[in-house]
Design a protein around this motif. Sequence first.
Motif, PDB file in Angstrom:
ATOM      1  N   GLN A  66       0.844  -1.205   0.000  1.00 17.97           N
ATOM      2  CA  GLN A  66       0.000   0.000   0.000  1.00 17.97           C
ATOM      3  C   GLN A  66       0.879   1.254   0.000  1.00 17.97           C
ATOM      4  OE1 GLN A  66      -2.859  -0.332  -1.004  1.00 17.97           O
ATOM      5  NE2 GLN A  66      -4.325  -0.426   0.667  1.00 17.97           N
ATOM      6  N   PHE A  70       0.808   4.143  -2.974  1.00 21.95           N
ATOM      7  CA  PHE A  70       0.331   5.492  -2.718  1.00 21.95           C
ATOM      8  C   PHE A  70       1.441   6.428  -2.241  1.00 21.95           C
ATOM      9  CE2 PHE A  70      -3.406   2.760  -2.242  1.00 21.95           C
ATOM     10  CZ  PHE A  70      -4.202   3.327  -3.229  1.00 21.95           C
ATOM     11  N   GLU A  73       1.145   9.921  -3.654  1.00 26.35           N
ATOM     12  CA  GLU A  73      -0.169  10.545  -3.518  1.00 26.35           C
ATOM     13  C   GLU A  73      -0.066  12.026  -3.165  1.00 26.35           C
ATOM     14  OE1 GLU A  73      -4.405   9.601  -1.336  1.00 26.35           O
ATOM     15  OE2 GLU A  73      -2.584   8.745  -0.497  1.00 26.35           O
TER      16      GLU A  73
END
Length: 177
Positions: A66, A70, A73
């Motif tokens: 994860q 991300f 991001e």
Amino acid sequence: MQNNDPHATDPAQDSAADNSVNADLDALTARLAALESELSSARDTVLRERAEIENQRRRLQRDLDQARRFANEKLLGDLLPVYDGLALGLSNENADAKTLREGLAITLKQLEKVTSSNGLVLVDPLHQPFNPDHHQAISAVDSAEHAPNTVVAVVQKGFVLNDRLLRPALVAVVKDN
């Protein structure tokens, strides 16, 4: 009649010996049962701990995946206003060159702000000593105005990301005499 056999044992002694052996056997049987119970408990504990370690490994791997997915991001979120500025400038069909240039200058400032807040530093070494760690010389020129090994032209600016060179600046350097 009396038994005169010297090897014969007394029945009372045999009974006491049997009782002693039975008591020892009972004690050993109880001890064996206790140890088997301890072993079973230890096996259960080891199996539970293995399962917990495997679960932690899976959770860590999932969290790592994860984080990789991300990781950009925040950066990409910060770049959205830059994207919007470029899209807005391109959609304005009636803008003259001066207006487009001003819009590009504002968008470039937005981009520089986003990159610097994310650890990107511009390397613009004009009129500075040549540094092979951050500069790549693509030409050497003669100059009476500047000292040898001084950068006199920057063809392409370089970038450093969090103290690591991302791209060297392409420069022209004054020759040694």
